[in-house]
Design a protein around this motif. Structure first.
Motif, PDB file in Angstrom:
ATOM      1  N   THR A 137      -9.763   5.193  -5.456  1.00 33.13           N
ATOM      2  CA  THR A 137     -10.798   5.102  -4.376  1.00 33.13           C
ATOM      3  C   THR A 137     -11.660   6.062  -4.151  1.00 33.13           C
ATOM      4  OG1 THR A 137      -9.466   6.237  -2.931  1.00 33.13           O
ATOM      5  CG2 THR A 137      -8.882   3.676  -3.040  1.00 33.13           C
ATOM      6  N   ALA A 138     -12.828   5.970  -3.435  1.00 35.12           N
ATOM      7  CA  ALA A 138     -13.616   7.120  -3.092  1.00 35.12           C
ATOM      8  C   ALA A 138     -13.590   7.341  -1.764  1.00 35.12           C
ATOM      9  CB  ALA A 138     -15.190   6.511  -3.764  1.00 35.12           C
ATOM     10  N   GLY A 139     -12.974   8.242  -1.280  1.00 33.92           N
ATOM     11  CA  GLY A 139     -12.923   8.645   0.247  1.00 33.92           C
ATOM     12  C   GLY A 139     -12.383   9.705   0.588  1.00 33.92           C
ATOM     13  N   THR A 140     -11.005  10.141   0.077  1.00 30.31           N
ATOM     14  CA  THR A 140     -10.216  11.165   0.560  1.00 30.31           C
ATOM     15  C   THR A 140     -10.425  12.364   0.018  1.00 30.31           C
ATOM     16  OG1 THR A 140      -8.167  10.925  -1.008  1.00 30.31           O
ATOM     17  CG2 THR A 140      -8.325   9.432   1.064  1.00 30.31           C
ATOM     18  N   GLY A 141     -10.725  12.552  -1.170  1.00 32.67           N
ATOM     19  CA  GLY A 141     -11.056  13.782  -1.826  1.00 32.67           C
ATOM     20  C   GLY A 141      -9.929  14.671  -2.192  1.00 32.67           C
ATOM     21  N   ALA A 142      -8.628  13.915  -2.089  1.00 29.89           N
ATOM     22  CA  ALA A 142      -7.408  14.333  -2.022  1.00 29.89           C
ATOM     23  C   ALA A 142      -7.305  15.124  -3.456  1.00 29.89           C
ATOM     24  CB  ALA A 142      -6.183  13.497  -1.917  1.00 29.89           C
ATOM     25  N   GLU A 143      -8.037  14.848  -4.289  1.00 35.04           N
ATOM     26  CA  GLU A 143      -7.757  15.316  -5.833  1.00 35.04           C
ATOM     27  C   GLU A 143      -8.304  16.844  -5.946  1.00 35.04           C
ATOM     28  OE1 GLU A 143     -12.098  13.430  -5.568  1.00 35.04           O
ATOM     29  OE2 GLU A 143      -9.972  13.035  -4.971  1.00 35.04           O
ATOM     30  N   VAL A 144      -8.874  17.394  -5.019  1.00 33.43           N
ATOM     31  CA  VAL A 144      -9.030  18.901  -5.079  1.00 33.43           C
ATOM     32  C   VAL A 144      -8.541  19.630  -3.819  1.00 33.43           C
ATOM     33  CG1 VAL A 144     -10.958  18.559  -6.661  1.00 33.43           C
ATOM     34  CG2 VAL A 144     -11.571  18.017  -4.211  1.00 33.43           C
ATOM     35  N   THR A 145      -7.862  19.142  -3.001  1.00 36.40           N
ATOM     36  CA  THR A 145      -7.499  19.682  -1.704  1.00 36.40           C
ATOM     37  C   THR A 145      -6.000  20.318  -1.913  1.00 36.40           C
ATOM     38  OG1 THR A 145      -6.451  17.644  -0.805  1.00 36.40           O
ATOM     39  CG2 THR A 145      -8.743  18.287  -0.100  1.00 36.40           C
ATOM     40  N   ARG A 146      -5.700  21.372  -1.064  1.00 32.57           N
ATOM     41  CA  ARG A 146      -4.457  21.932  -1.044  1.00 32.57           C
ATOM     42  C   ARG A 146      -3.402  21.500  -0.055  1.00 32.57           C
ATOM     43  NH1 ARG A 146      -6.560  28.036   0.359  1.00 32.57           N
ATOM     44  NH2 ARG A 146      -8.490  27.298  -0.452  1.00 32.57           N
ATOM     45  N   ASN A 147      -3.412  20.347   0.246  1.00 31.42           N
ATOM     46  CA  ASN A 147      -2.471  19.710   1.376  1.00 31.42           C
ATOM     47  C   ASN A 147      -2.202  18.494   1.148  1.00 31.42           C
ATOM     48  OD1 ASN A 147      -5.264  18.960   2.300  1.00 31.42           O
ATOM     49  ND2 ASN A 147      -3.926  18.072   3.958  1.00 31.42           N
ATOM     50  N   ALA A 148      -0.996  17.982   1.536  1.00 29.79           N
ATOM     51  CA  ALA A 148      -0.717  16.605   1.373  1.00 29.79           C
ATOM     52  C   ALA A 148      -0.330  16.072   2.907  1.00 29.79           C
ATOM     53  CB  ALA A 148       0.555  16.336   0.506  1.00 29.79           C
ATOM     54  N   VAL A 149      -1.043  15.055   3.374  1.00 27.95           N
ATOM     55  CA  VAL A 149      -0.606  14.511   4.535  1.00 27.95           C
ATOM     56  C   VAL A 149       0.445  13.520   4.501  1.00 27.95           C
ATOM     57  CG1 VAL A 149      -1.653  13.322   6.434  1.00 27.95           C
ATOM     58  CG2 VAL A 149      -3.215  14.640   5.116  1.00 27.95           C
TER      59      VAL A 149
END
Length: 388
Positions: A137-149
């Motif tokens: 998907t194109a939204g969260t940017g989670a691929e480059v963050t240092r956290n998991a929600v």
């Protein structure tokens, strides 16, 4: 001027980079736990590619947004399978779950030992197992963050497991993987991406690098989100939105977010409303209330000028001011048919009686620390009331 900027060890971006990403991932070990969303068939090209390169894989699907129980089950499965590395392929839920599983694969205990706000908040002592993020998907940017929600159902809240150790070893952003997204998902994830470029830009922890990245993300989202929503097959629009999402992740990981996400984390834990919908509904309201609060309490704040710049980027009008930016976001949300937070779409949805509890929890959110200024309980309650 002092700041830190950290991100994934390696980022591959562009149409067709999935194959190169599989090549790179195959060098991380002989066994991989592959975390996906509920539709596991989307991971077939990855699984086939790993097998062709001599890597055994075990699929671990996540149903809905990840919670602490699912992460514990994923860690147990990774250990049983003797996984050398973890891949998260899917939306933000699959990537966040994979990130958390990789972290707890090398650190003892359970998620609550390390979670913010409702957990014990202990730091991770050991680097995560190698983790590869492949967004679809194109939204969260989670691929480059240092956290998991992660959701904590007992507390009815979503909070972060956060550590520099959790930055992915490899991020593979292939816009072609987003071509099949339906319009509603395109809208909610795309509006999340827009929010995650805007909030870091007006954050009190912004820095020159995040500013440049946020500007680029805002530009791409402004010119292509409507097109991606209405013409999902448009590869150019999808590429813009994948880049906007990546920019949002890079920016938020290094400059924080704000009141939109401070409220969204609480609302997502209490109600079955997609994160992107919550962000979209709140964004213009938070912009308006922030601007009013700045005018009243910090009239000399340079952040007011940043909102003017946001408006110029979004509208393409060099004479636009902050109010024009708010109006542009409101019109975009209307065009993308964003429902209210109290709509019958959700069972249950947000109600007036829930607002005090949401405000109380949101004031303790880590995202609030990046907002241009502290908002009062009354201001947060006003935002939520208008979002109904």
């Amino acid at each position: 001027m002092n700041f830190e900027f950290a991100t994934a060890t390696r980022i591959l971006f562009g149409p067709g980079v999935l194959e190169a990403g599989i090549d790179a991932a195959a060098g991380l070990g002989a066994r991989a736990l592959v975390v996906t969303g509920r539709h596991t068939e989307r991971a077939i090209p990855l699984l086939d590619g790993l097998q062709a390169r001599g890597v055994e894989s075990q699929v671990f699907p996540i149903s809905g947004e990840p919670d602490v129980r699912q992460v514990q089950e994923g860690v147990a499965e990774a250990r049983r399978f003797k996984a050398a590395f973890v891949v998260g392929m899917g939306g933000g839920s699959a990537i966040d779950a994979g990130k958390a599983i990789a972290a707890l694969l090398t650190n003892p205990g359970d998620p609550l030992d390390y979670l913010e706000v409702v957990g014990r908040g202990q730091p991770l002592q050991e680097p995560s197992a190698p983790f590869v993020a492949i967004p679809t998907t194109a939204g969260t940017g989670a691929e480059v963050t240092r956290n998991a929600v992660l959701a904590v159902p007992a507390e009815r809240v979503k909070v972060s497991l956060r550590s520099p150790h959790m930055l992915p070893r490899l991020a593979v952003v292939d816009p072609m993987l987003t071509l099949s997204l339906p319009p509603a998902v395109t809208a909610s994830t795309g509006l999340d991406a827009l929010t995650q470029c805007l909030e870091p830009f007006v954050s009190i922890q912004a820095n020159p690098l995040t500013d440049a990245i946020a500007r680029l993300g805002l530009q791409r989202a402004a010119r292509s989100l409507r097109r991606a929503y209405s013409h999902g097959e448009d590869a150019s629009a999808r590429e813009d939105m994948a880049l906007a999402s990546l920019c949002g992740g890079l920016a938020l990981a290094n400059a924080r977010l704000g009141a939109v996400h401070g409220l969204a984390g609480v609302l997502g834990g209490m109600f079955p409303i997609p994160h992107g919908v919550i962000c979209a509904r709140l964004l213009p309201l938070v912009m308006e209330v922030n601007l009013r609060a700045l005018a009243q309490r910090q009239p000399d704040s340079p952040i007011r000028a940043r909102y003017d710049e946001v408006a110029r980027i979004l509208t393409g009008n060099p004479a636009a001011d902050a109010a024009d930016g708010v109006a542009w976001v409101e019109a975009l949300c209307a065009d993308l048919q964003v429902p209210s937070l109290g709509a019958p779409n959700w069972t249950p949805g947000l109600g007036v009686a829930d607002i005090p509890a949401v405000v109380e929890k949101a004031q303790r959110s880590s995202s609030m620390k990046g907002n241009p200024l502290p908002l009062t309980d009354e201001e947060l309650a006003e935002i939520l009331s208008r979002a109904l």
